[in-house]
Design a protein around this motif. Sequence first.
Motif, PDB file in Angstrom:
ATOM      1  N   PRO A   1       5.008 -21.202  60.456  1.00  0.00           N
ATOM      2  CA  PRO A   1       6.104 -22.009  60.505  1.00  0.00           C
ATOM      3  C   PRO A   1       7.484 -21.188  60.931  1.00  0.00           C
ATOM      4  N   ASP A   2       7.567 -19.901  60.718  1.00  0.00           N
ATOM      5  CA  ASP A   2       8.692 -19.213  60.989  1.00  0.00           C
ATOM      6  C   ASP A   2       8.575 -19.101  62.792  1.00  0.00           C
ATOM      7  N   ALA A   3       7.446 -18.676  63.136  1.00  0.00           N
ATOM      8  CA  ALA A   3       7.147 -18.610  64.566  1.00  0.00           C
ATOM      9  C   ALA A   3       7.225 -19.810  65.166  1.00  0.00           C
ATOM     10  N   ALA A   4       6.852 -21.014  64.786  1.00  0.00           N
ATOM     11  CA  ALA A   4       7.021 -22.300  65.088  1.00  0.00           C
ATOM     12  C   ALA A   4       8.419 -22.536  65.708  1.00  0.00           C
ATOM     13  N   VAL A   5       9.288 -22.415  64.414  1.00  0.00           N
ATOM     14  CA  VAL A   5      10.797 -22.762  64.810  1.00  0.00           C
ATOM     15  C   VAL A   5      11.422 -22.203  66.154  1.00  0.00           C
ATOM     16  N   GLN A   6      11.004 -20.661  65.901  1.00  0.00           N
ATOM     17  CA  GLN A   6      11.510 -19.660  67.092  1.00  0.00           C
ATOM     18  C   GLN A   6      11.044 -20.413  68.472  1.00  0.00           C
ATOM     19  N   LEU A   7       9.719 -20.725  68.494  1.00  0.00           N
ATOM     20  CA  LEU A   7       9.216 -21.390  69.837  1.00  0.00           C
ATOM     21  C   LEU A   7      10.048 -22.510  70.054  1.00  0.00           C
ATOM     22  N   TYR A   8      10.373 -23.353  69.072  1.00  0.00           N
ATOM     23  CA  TYR A   8      11.064 -24.651  69.303  1.00  0.00           C
ATOM     24  C   TYR A   8      12.510 -24.323  69.988  1.00  0.00           C
ATOM     25  N   ASN A   9      13.189 -23.308  69.254  1.00  0.00           N
ATOM     26  CA  ASN A   9      14.540 -22.927  69.882  1.00  0.00           C
ATOM     27  C   ASN A   9      14.402 -22.268  71.239  1.00  0.00           C
ATOM     28  N   ASP A  10      13.409 -21.372  71.388  1.00  0.00           N
ATOM     29  CA  ASP A  10      13.218 -20.965  72.862  1.00  0.00           C
ATOM     30  C   ASP A  10      12.984 -21.798  73.765  1.00  0.00           C
ATOM     31  N   ALA A  11      12.167 -22.886  73.462  1.00  0.00           N
ATOM     32  CA  ALA A  11      11.663 -24.021  74.511  1.00  0.00           C
ATOM     33  C   ALA A  11      12.991 -24.897  74.726  1.00  0.00           C
ATOM     34  N   SER A  12      13.987 -25.135  73.601  1.00  0.00           N
ATOM     35  CA  SER A  12      14.995 -26.023  73.922  1.00  0.00           C
ATOM     36  C   SER A  12      16.128 -24.885  74.809  1.00  0.00           C
ATOM     37  N   THR A  13      16.229 -23.973  74.393  1.00  0.00           N
ATOM     38  CA  THR A  13      17.088 -23.009  75.429  1.00  0.00           C
ATOM     39  C   THR A  13      16.627 -23.043  76.819  1.00  0.00           C
ATOM     40  N   ILE A  14      15.528 -22.940  76.911  1.00  0.00           N
ATOM     41  CA  ILE A  14      15.040 -22.786  78.544  1.00  0.00           C
ATOM     42  C   ILE A  14      15.492 -24.374  79.164  1.00  0.00           C
ATOM     43  N   LEU A  15      15.377 -25.413  78.316  1.00  0.00           N
ATOM     44  CA  LEU A  15      15.860 -26.717  79.105  1.00  0.00           C
ATOM     45  C   LEU A  15      17.486 -26.952  79.266  1.00  0.00           C
ATOM     46  N   GLU A  16      18.097 -26.241  78.003  1.00  0.00           N
ATOM     47  CA  GLU A  16      19.738 -26.292  78.096  1.00  0.00           C
ATOM     48  C   GLU A  16      19.921 -25.361  79.361  1.00  0.00           C
ATOM     49  N   GLU A  17      19.667 -24.334  79.546  1.00  0.00           N
ATOM     50  CA  GLU A  17      19.909 -23.457  80.673  1.00  0.00           C
ATOM     51  C   GLU A  17      19.634 -24.088  81.912  1.00  0.00           C
ATOM     52  N   ASP A  18      18.692 -25.078  82.123  1.00  0.00           N
ATOM     53  CA  ASP A  18      18.304 -25.821  83.301  1.00  0.00           C
ATOM     54  C   ASP A  18      19.436 -27.048  83.302  1.00  0.00           C
ATOM     55  N   GLY A  19      20.074 -27.358  82.349  1.00  0.00           N
ATOM     56  CA  GLY A  19      20.780 -28.498  82.308  1.00  0.00           C
ATOM     57  C   GLY A  19      20.343 -29.711  82.045  1.00  0.00           C
ATOM     58  N   LYS A  20      19.323 -29.579  81.191  1.00  0.00           N
ATOM     59  CA  LYS A  20      18.389 -30.829  80.877  1.00  0.00           C
ATOM     60  C   LYS A  20      18.242 -30.986  79.300  1.00  0.00           C
ATOM     61  N   GLU A  21      19.681 -30.865  78.815  1.00  0.00           N
ATOM     62  CA  GLU A  21      19.560 -30.975  77.312  1.00  0.00           C
ATOM     63  C   GLU A  21      18.842 -32.419  76.670  1.00  0.00           C
ATOM     64  N   GLN A  22      18.973 -33.270  77.451  1.00  0.00           N
ATOM     65  CA  GLN A  22      18.440 -34.554  76.855  1.00  0.00           C
ATOM     66  C   GLN A  22      16.919 -34.576  76.746  1.00  0.00           C
ATOM     67  N   MET A  23      16.200 -33.712  77.443  1.00  0.00           N
ATOM     68  CA  MET A  23      14.872 -33.228  77.186  1.00  0.00           C
ATOM     69  C   MET A  23      14.523 -32.455  76.042  1.00  0.00           C
ATOM     70  N   ALA A  24      15.585 -31.833  75.445  1.00  0.00           N
ATOM     71  CA  ALA A  24      15.452 -30.999  74.250  1.00  0.00           C
ATOM     72  C   ALA A  24      15.749 -31.720  72.899  1.00  0.00           C
ATOM     73  N   PHE A  25      16.241 -32.905  73.015  1.00  0.00           N
ATOM     74  CA  PHE A  25      16.468 -33.742  71.805  1.00  0.00           C
ATOM     75  C   PHE A  25      15.144 -33.652  70.740  1.00  0.00           C
ATOM     76  N   ASP A  26      14.011 -33.809  70.945  1.00  0.00           N
ATOM     77  CA  ASP A  26      13.078 -33.831  70.354  1.00  0.00           C
ATOM     78  C   ASP A  26      12.442 -32.433  69.769  1.00  0.00           C
ATOM     79  N   LEU A  27      12.835 -31.468  70.382  1.00  0.00           N
ATOM     80  CA  LEU A  27      12.641 -29.944  70.128  1.00  0.00           C
ATOM     81  C   LEU A  27      13.608 -29.674  69.017  1.00  0.00           C
ATOM     82  N   TYR A  28      14.892 -30.171  69.076  1.00  0.00           N
ATOM     83  CA  TYR A  28      15.844 -29.774  68.036  1.00  0.00           C
ATOM     84  C   TYR A  28      15.450 -30.501  66.706  1.00  0.00           C
ATOM     85  N   ARG A  29      15.073 -31.904  66.967  1.00  0.00           N
ATOM     86  CA  ARG A  29      14.442 -32.714  65.538  1.00  0.00           C
ATOM     87  C   ARG A  29      13.354 -31.725  65.023  1.00  0.00           C
TER      88      ARG A  29
END
Length: 296
Positions: free
Chosen positions: A127-155
């Motif tokens: 699980p520790d690796a999983a949350v880091q992967l979720y955080n990295d996945a959401s960062t990619i979308l944030e940097e691309d200006g696609k925050e709305q697509m990251a909602f489920d990743l934060y959840r």
Amino acid sequence: MPASDPEKLIAKADKLTKLSLTRWSADWRNATLLYEEAANLFRVAKKNEKAKEAFEKASKGQEMLSSPWDAAKDMESAAALAKELGNWNEVSDFYRRASELYMECGRPQPASDALAKAARALEDTIPDAAVQLYNDASTILEEDGKEQMAFDLYRAASSVYIKLEKYSDAAASLLQLGLAADKCNATNSQCKAYLGAFIVYLYAHDFKQAEKCYNDCSQVDAFLRSDQNRCASKLLSAYTEGDIEEIKRLAQSNTVSNLDHVVIKLARKLPTGDVSALKTDAAKEEEEPLDENDLT
């Protein structure tokens, strides 16, 4: 026509990539086609270990051919097989490599998706690796200006943090969701995320942090005027008054029932600590005598 022997295809492909006195350059194009054909045959035959290795070789071949998109696809296939085999470290490594390859193509969405697939696969085992992967996945979308697509990743990240009993991190993920929602003008998601973070702090019996969270979020006009704010305000009052029945009643309210499932489960268990102590502290503050010498 008899079916091809994947073992022979691999041997033939390996031969095409090795230099010799008669072969001065590797034939990656034909070798990669053979690796992919062999990988698919192994997969159909349920020989997952060999299929995984063949897809790894095919991915390398696509890289040698300067085709990062196809290399990423083959690496994802290898990752999926690693998951079937329970090779969790490889799952993480392969999906991360696929993500890097997608980024080389300038494709952040599939790059983020690859990390999210790895995270979902690792939630129960690492699980520790999983949350880091979720955080990295959401960062990619944030940097691309696609925050709305990251909602489920934060959840998803907050849910794993709650399972790990890392409540401050869970609340931080929900507050990040709120911030991302603010950028998208997704007011309902924003207010629900803020109330969710507030409830997580209450569940952790960190009343001071819950109070700070409420005050900080109330600086946002959309939250200040929301049903979620009114619910949080009533919960604060119930806590300071030591009113356990009111806390339980609010935890069953429609406003709370519309939050994410994992937050609802926490809310239903409130209060988790001794709220009478909070009532005593509040009473002490009210009864403190004025110091006539203190003119501030």
